[in-house]
Each structure stands twice: as C-alpha cells, then as structure tokens.
Design a protein around this motif. Sequence first.
Motif, mmCIF file in Angstrom:
data_model
loop_
_atom_site.group_PDB
_atom_site.id
_atom_site.type_symbol
_atom_site.label_atom_id
_atom_site.label_comp_id
_atom_site.label_asym_id
_atom_site.label_seq_id
_atom_site.Cartn_x
_atom_site.Cartn_y
_atom_site.Cartn_z
ATOM 1 N N VAL A 47 0.866 -1.159 0.025
ATOM 2 C CA VAL A 47 0.003 -0.080 0.148
ATOM 3 C C VAL A 47 0.849 1.236 -0.184
ATOM 4 O O VAL A 47 0.617 2.215 -0.776
ATOM 5 C CB VAL A 47 -0.969 -0.085 1.201
ATOM 6 N N ALA B 191 -9.074 -3.468 3.519
ATOM 7 C CA ALA B 191 -8.458 -2.589 4.782
ATOM 8 C C ALA B 191 -7.729 -1.596 4.418
ATOM 9 O O ALA B 191 -7.168 -1.632 3.419
ATOM 10 C CB ALA B 191 -7.645 -3.622 5.560
ATOM 11 N N PHE B 192 -7.712 -0.593 5.123
ATOM 12 C CA PHE B 192 -6.706 0.521 4.657
ATOM 13 C C PHE B 192 -6.215 1.081 5.952
ATOM 14 O O PHE B 192 -6.614 1.063 7.062
ATOM 15 C CB PHE B 192 -7.344 1.620 3.900
ATOM 16 N N PHE C 151 -4.499 4.494 7.949
ATOM 17 C CA PHE C 151 -4.091 5.871 7.932
ATOM 18 C C PHE C 151 -2.916 6.156 8.966
ATOM 19 O O PHE C 151 -2.776 5.832 10.291
ATOM 20 C CB PHE C 151 -5.411 6.747 8.287
ATOM 21 N N TYR D 34 -11.890 -1.802 13.767
ATOM 22 C CA TYR D 34 -10.969 -0.726 13.496
ATOM 23 C C TYR D 34 -10.370 -0.261 14.769
ATOM 24 O O TYR D 34 -11.070 -0.654 16.007
ATOM 25 C CB TYR D 34 -11.725 0.527 12.850
ATOM 26 N N LYS E 91 -16.355 -2.422 1.373
ATOM 27 C CA LYS E 91 -16.460 -1.365 0.543
ATOM 28 C C LYS E 91 -16.425 -0.059 1.197
ATOM 29 O O LYS E 91 -17.296 0.938 0.951
ATOM 30 C CB LYS E 91 -17.699 -1.362 -0.394
ATOM 31 N N LEU E 92 -15.442 0.189 2.139
ATOM 32 C CA LEU E 92 -15.275 1.490 2.942
ATOM 33 C C LEU E 92 -14.592 2.575 1.893
ATOM 34 O O LEU E 92 -13.937 2.064 1.266
ATOM 35 C CB LEU E 92 -14.565 1.411 3.947
ATOM 36 N N GLN F 295 -12.287 4.810 1.296
ATOM 37 C CA GLN F 295 -10.952 5.167 1.701
ATOM 38 C C GLN F 295 -10.922 6.743 1.648
ATOM 39 O O GLN F 295 -10.222 7.298 2.567
ATOM 40 C CB GLN F 295 -9.914 4.450 1.094
ATOM 41 N N GLU F 296 -10.913 7.055 0.629
ATOM 42 C CA GLU F 296 -10.691 8.755 0.209
ATOM 43 C C GLU F 296 -11.415 9.767 1.252
ATOM 44 O O GLU F 296 -11.007 10.542 1.749
ATOM 45 C CB GLU F 296 -10.999 9.247 -1.230
ATOM 46 N N PHE G 211 -12.810 8.836 4.446
ATOM 47 C CA PHE G 211 -12.125 8.599 5.394
ATOM 48 C C PHE G 211 -10.621 9.306 5.722
ATOM 49 O O PHE G 211 -10.511 10.065 6.699
ATOM 50 C CB PHE G 211 -11.788 7.200 5.921
ATOM 51 N N THR G 212 -9.915 9.136 4.699
ATOM 52 C CA THR G 212 -8.597 9.776 4.629
ATOM 53 C C THR G 212 -8.624 11.290 4.868
ATOM 54 O O THR G 212 -8.091 12.004 5.337
ATOM 55 C CB THR G 212 -7.825 9.363 3.540
#
Length: 364
Positions: free
Chosen positions: A225, A270-271, A273, A302, A348-349, A351-352, A354-355
């Motif tokens: 990632v 998953a991602f 931050f 999380y 399917k969260l 990510q953008e 959230f970030t």
Amino acid sequence: MNTPLASMVPVTILTGFLGAGKTTLLKRILSEYHGRRIAVIENEFGPESIDNDLLVQDSDEEIIELSNGCVCCTVRGDLMRTLNELRAKRQAGTLNFERVILETTGMANPGPVCQTFFMDDDIAEYYRLDAVITVVDAKHGMETLDTQPEAQKQVGFADRILVSKKDLVTDAEYRALRERLVRMNPRATIEAVNFGQADLKSILDISGFNLNSILDIDPQFLADVHPDAAHDHDHGHGHDHDHEHDHECGEHCDHEHPHPHHAHDDEIGAFVFRSNKPFDPARLEEFLGGVVQVYGPDLLRYKGILYMKGLNRRMLFQGVHMMMGAEPGKPWTSAEKPSTKMVFIGRKLPQEIFTRGLEQCLAG
C-alpha cells in the motif's frame, strides 16, 4: 460492579466457513486430555454438530460435563441466556471451567456475536472477549471468498486466521491465498495449522480486544500500500506475527508473486491511516462519531494508536460495527516520535472520504 479483568472469563469466538475444519478442532478440545477446563458453546447446525458424534445421542441436556474436564453446551435458544446459565452454574459450583470457546455457525457473520459481549451489562461484567479466530480452508478458500460474503466478513473480523489443509495446495496457491487474506485483514496473524497437532495456545489468550495490545499490521500489506513508507516506520518493531510459518520467500525475493486483488474484487478490505501530526480531539471525536453513524454496519473492526494534541500519552481506540471505545495508553517516551496509526477493516469503505476527513481533524 466492575469485575477485575483478571477474574473475568475469557471468551474466544471460533468462526470459519462450512467445512473449514472448526468441528475437527472442537472435537479435539472436547475429547483430548489437555489439562484445560474449557466450556465449548456450539450453535447447533446441520449434521456435523459435535454432540452427534461425541455426546449422548438425542440428549435433552443443553450443558454436559465431559470426562476431560471440559463442558459442551448447545445453543438451542438465545446466546445471552446460555451464557448467563453457564455463569449461574459456575458461580453455584456445579460447573467448573476457566474459559469459553464459542463456535458460530459456518454461515454466520461474527459481528453480532461480538457485540453481545459489549451490549449486555451482565455479560460484559462477567465475560471478557479475547479474540475472534477464523479458520480458512486452503483448498476451497479462494472459491469460498469469491462466492460467500459471510466468509469475507469472517476474515475481516479475525484477530487470528488459521489456514487448514495447506498440504492439499501448492506453495504458489497458498501464497496467493495468504496475500489475499492480508489485503482483507492486515492486523490478523495468519498461521497454517494441522488440527491434529495444533497447539491450543495458538488460539487462546490473544487479547485481540484488549486496547493495550500492540496494533501490529502485516508489513507485506504496508509494503504493497505504501511502498515508500512501510520500511521507514514499520520494520523492526518486534512484530509478534508468526510469519516464519508462512514466508517461503524472503522479504526481498525477486519471484513474481500473484496479485489476487486484480482478479478478486473483495467486498471486505482494509486501509491504514498514518500521520505524524497530532489530532484536534474535538474535531476527531465529531468526525469518528459521524463515520460510525453512517458506515457502522459496514465497519467490521477498527483500531488505532492516536497522537492527540495536548496529551503527552498515546490514545488507544477500537471498535466493532457501531460500538467504539477509547482509553489513554502509555506516555510517549523521549525517544519516540509521537504518531498516529489506524487500521479500518470493512465492507467497501470509502477510503478517500475517511482519509480526507481524518486529515481535516489534524491540528493546524
């Protein structure tokens, strides 16, 4: 009344899709002499339920004490009622057990079961949720993950993933499955096991729901990632993952590894931050509260170590679906550079979103 953590009964949730090997493991726990007193709660499901083979046929009893000191308990009604019944018998001295292993049915999403241990005061006071263990079948795992959304959720919830039947696949097939599991859940330890010889220690006392446990993220995930950042921040921190079980290739091997995420569009992912800037506490609380309201059903697990403005210690937080908790952790030492690391695992969260939202919560 707050029960001290040490005196609470630890509970392990065992999940995995039909045929992955949960029953084999449970039969071993209930029949082998291992010197541990474990209450195994099983959801009655289909012809493979434990008591058909091991216990008295058609017994009316829901809770049976076995000769090896374990207890087998079938849920025929409500899980909370069963847990409270076990508690009453233990407190009365009619049953003796030290921990509980709770098997979910092969089709179940473990989320609601996890929430039981936080939502019901009587249960939360007596039982301590230790970890979710997910069994994945190496032979059929890829196909199951492709076709069964619940199997993906089981992987997403896991604190530890046990891969069964590795001997039935090639090293390349196992590696492809393992890489896919890491992408779906980079915070779970992945271990190939033969249930005939599996050490019970590998599924007990993991403290996956303990806020103070280390937030460890698979370095392979971070390398994929964040190719530039992974080596700066995440190697050499004493990872306690059992990678030696699985890595046939070294970290810098030049084999071509398959990249399953091109072929498999998994709903669960998953991602991570990370930031070296502190959060503004009020902004972060407001943002996370909103995120949980909107995305709670799709957030599986999380967890984070947070660097907060005005606080000389790390803040620890974690959540399951819409239930989120936080508490102060250890102070930052003079040798540490305070930073935030958070991992979100869910369906399917965005990510953008959230970030960007988290970045806007950083103090100026």
